[in-house]
Design a protein around this motif. Sequence first.
Motif, PDB file in Angstrom:
ATOM      1  N   PHE A 181       0.839  -1.203   0.000  1.00 32.28           N
ATOM      2  CA  PHE A 181       0.000   0.000   0.000  1.00 32.28           C
ATOM      3  C   PHE A 181       0.875   1.256   0.000  1.00 32.28           C
ATOM      4  N   ALA A 182       1.911   1.238   0.827  1.00 26.33           N
ATOM      5  CA  ALA A 182       2.801   2.402   0.902  1.00 26.33           C
ATOM      6  C   ALA A 182       3.437   2.697  -0.451  1.00 26.33           C
TER       7      ALA A 182
ATOM      8  N   SER B 185       2.263   1.656  -3.511  1.00 20.08           N
ATOM      9  CA  SER B 185       1.245   1.989  -4.508  1.00 20.08           C
ATOM     10  C   SER B 185       0.667   3.386  -4.308  1.00 20.08           C
ATOM     11  N   GLU B 186       0.630   3.851  -3.048  1.00 20.27           N
ATOM     12  CA  GLU B 186       0.100   5.176  -2.765  1.00 20.27           C
ATOM     13  C   GLU B 186       1.159   6.267  -2.859  1.00 20.27           C
ATOM     14  N   GLY B 187       2.366   5.912  -3.248  1.00 19.44           N
ATOM     15  CA  GLY B 187       3.412   6.900  -3.437  1.00 19.44           C
ATOM     16  C   GLY B 187       4.064   7.384  -2.167  1.00 19.44           C
ATOM     17  N   LEU B 188       3.899   6.636  -1.063  1.00 18.30           N
ATOM     18  CA  LEU B 188       4.570   7.029   0.171  1.00 18.30           C
ATOM     19  C   LEU B 188       6.064   6.762   0.107  1.00 18.30           C
ATOM     20  N   CYS B 189       6.470   5.857  -0.760  1.00 18.87           N
ATOM     21  CA  CYS B 189       7.894   5.635  -1.012  1.00 18.87           C
ATOM     22  C   CYS B 189       8.040   4.900  -2.334  1.00 18.87           C
ATOM     23  N   ALA B 190       9.222   5.002  -2.922  1.00 23.79           N
ATOM     24  CA  ALA B 190       9.525   4.232  -4.126  1.00 23.79           C
ATOM     25  C   ALA B 190       9.812   2.794  -3.731  1.00 23.79           C
ATOM     26  N   LYS B 191       9.665   1.877  -4.669  1.00 23.87           N
ATOM     27  CA  LYS B 191       9.819   0.457  -4.364  1.00 23.87           C
ATOM     28  C   LYS B 191      11.210   0.122  -3.840  1.00 23.87           C
ATOM     29  N   ASP B 192      12.231   0.854  -4.285  1.00 28.83           N
ATOM     30  CA  ASP B 192      13.592   0.571  -3.835  1.00 28.83           C
ATOM     31  C   ASP B 192      13.985   1.409  -2.619  1.00 28.83           C
ATOM     32  N   ARG B 193      12.979   2.020  -1.955  1.00 27.59           N
ATOM     33  CA  ARG B 193      13.258   2.908  -0.815  1.00 27.59           C
ATOM     34  C   ARG B 193      12.502   2.432   0.420  1.00 27.59           C
ATOM     35  N   LEU B 194      12.438   1.105   0.601  1.00 25.68           N
ATOM     36  CA  LEU B 194      11.637   0.530   1.663  1.00 25.68           C
ATOM     37  C   LEU B 194      12.486  -0.392   2.527  1.00 25.68           C
ATOM     38  N   ALA B 195      12.390  -0.222   3.851  1.00 28.38           N
ATOM     39  CA  ALA B 195      13.098  -1.075   4.814  1.00 28.38           C
ATOM     40  C   ALA B 195      12.119  -1.527   5.880  1.00 28.38           C
ATOM     41  N   ILE B 196      12.532  -2.480   6.711  1.00 28.79           N
ATOM     42  CA  ILE B 196      11.666  -3.009   7.768  1.00 28.79           C
ATOM     43  C   ILE B 196      12.490  -3.207   9.034  1.00 28.79           C
ATOM     44  N   ILE B 197      11.882  -2.856  10.189  1.00 27.92           N
ATOM     45  CA  ILE B 197      12.572  -2.947  11.472  1.00 27.92           C
ATOM     46  C   ILE B 197      11.598  -3.454  12.526  1.00 27.92           C
ATOM     47  N   GLY B 198      12.097  -4.215  13.499  1.00 25.12           N
ATOM     48  CA  GLY B 198      11.255  -4.682  14.593  1.00 25.12           C
ATOM     49  C   GLY B 198      12.087  -5.347  15.673  1.00 25.12           C
ATOM     50  N   GLY B 199      11.476  -5.514  16.845  1.00 23.92           N
ATOM     51  CA  GLY B 199      12.132  -6.181  17.960  1.00 23.92           C
ATOM     52  C   GLY B 199      11.301  -7.337  18.464  1.00 23.92           C
ATOM     53  N   SER B 200      11.963  -8.406  18.954  1.00 27.65           N
ATOM     54  CA  SER B 200      11.306  -9.592  19.466  1.00 27.65           C
ATOM     55  C   SER B 200      10.484 -10.234  18.353  1.00 27.65           C
ATOM     56  N   PHE B 201       9.153 -10.381  18.532  1.00 29.28           N
ATOM     57  CA  PHE B 201       8.353 -10.909  17.432  1.00 29.28           C
ATOM     58  C   PHE B 201       8.393  -9.957  16.241  1.00 29.28           C
ATOM     59  N   GLY B 202       8.517  -8.648  16.502  1.00 25.68           N
ATOM     60  CA  GLY B 202       8.692  -7.700  15.404  1.00 25.68           C
ATOM     61  C   GLY B 202      10.001  -7.934  14.672  1.00 25.68           C
TER      62      GLY B 202
END
Length: 464
Positions: free
Chosen positions: A274-275, A277-294
Amino acid sequence: SSETDSVDIHLCALTGLLASDTTTFDRFNITTGEHLSRLAGDKEKSDITGFVINHVSKRPQFVMYDTDKPTTEVLSDQGRGESNYEDNLLAEDLEYIESYFAPSMVYSIISCTSDNDTWVIYAESDRGQQMCEGSPCGYFLFNRSSSDEAVRQTERKIEFILPSRPELKGHVLGEMKPLRVNASDGEELLCYLSEPPNEELINPPLIMMIHGGPQARDTWGFNPLVQLLCNRGFRVLQVNYRGSTGFGARFIQIGMDGAFCKSLQQDITDVANFAVSEGLCAKDRLAIIGGSFGGYSALHGLTFQPDLYKCCVAICPLTAVGAADEQSKKSFSGSPLVKKYWEMVFGKDVSKQKKCAMDASPLYNTDNIHTMASVAIYHGEDDPRAPIEHSRKFVEKLKERNISGEFVSFAGEGHGISKEENRLFMYNRIEKFLCGQFDLPISRGEDDRWVDNTASVEWSNDGD
């Protein structure tokens, strides 16, 4: 029935005449068990999150909920279910307080005097507020006085007491907005999108920040890691995936029985798509972060959605789950109740069948990760829940494939990095890692506030 013959219970009733998807507050006859009245709750998509007790009656007089943002309501006549003059006065008090802080701040009542004339209030925002001397949070004193008893003229005022986090004065923080996203199966997910304060940034990268638990939730308000990343030029998107708490029993239940590695992770993927497709970021400008189960979800995303994320950060992550966890007896202190809970989360297949568990474990699927991706892992040496040896094995597999990243362990830390000097050191490493991935400037170098950290950089593609 007299008040002394009754008992009030914060209830989670899933079946029967009192069934409600969200938690309720009910009164029962203490002798017969007869249900007398429903005092609060049964709200759509919000459990009761707390109460404020009246010091005279010893009963709750306010009840709190949390949907997009936290709210407070009067519990009629301290729970008798009948409105009276005092209830109307309290409702007017809340209306006055809400209008004072809205729309930029939310509040919670810390304590009240026995006559309800004076309250201590904690107010919070996502960003610094002038009424808090530039801090995003602060303590206030509410006072109500009656100038004429005959006509019941009431005067109200709020005074600022002191700020919380005064060191943030003068720093421009990012705005956090509630955002509702529909998953691919139509399930509505409450998310929070935080924007970098520099509005002139073009095409800022976006960080998917995944909460732990999985039975926990993200809420609106000041979040230090979110604001650090926003300050450095990132958008941050938090997801209350199915199984998150506070939204009712059904929403928790659809995140159980093996959903943790299927529909729950699909929720995260859907919001990430969604992010883009809605233009919140380009496809090559996406990362993911989390702790424990995240942290598990962050590694899961990079492992099983390798075309979606450029990099990931995992803090004390689970890398092997269910029957694939060779140290399961040690994990979570071996508690039989906790073991039963995780069997409910993992489902029968992952809990009992090693092949199914391995298929759901990032540790056994590192071949899926693109060689151009990068991974940063931070882990406590004494973690009793997610053994650090699993992270070390995961890192060894990354090394074998020449995948870049870093691995930092912390002596004396458990399931989470809690000591201030260690957390500051970790935040600085996360900043360097993520800014390096997306060619953003790094704002600061080493700092004497974390010189006494217990960190060991066991692996880094930079050779630290």
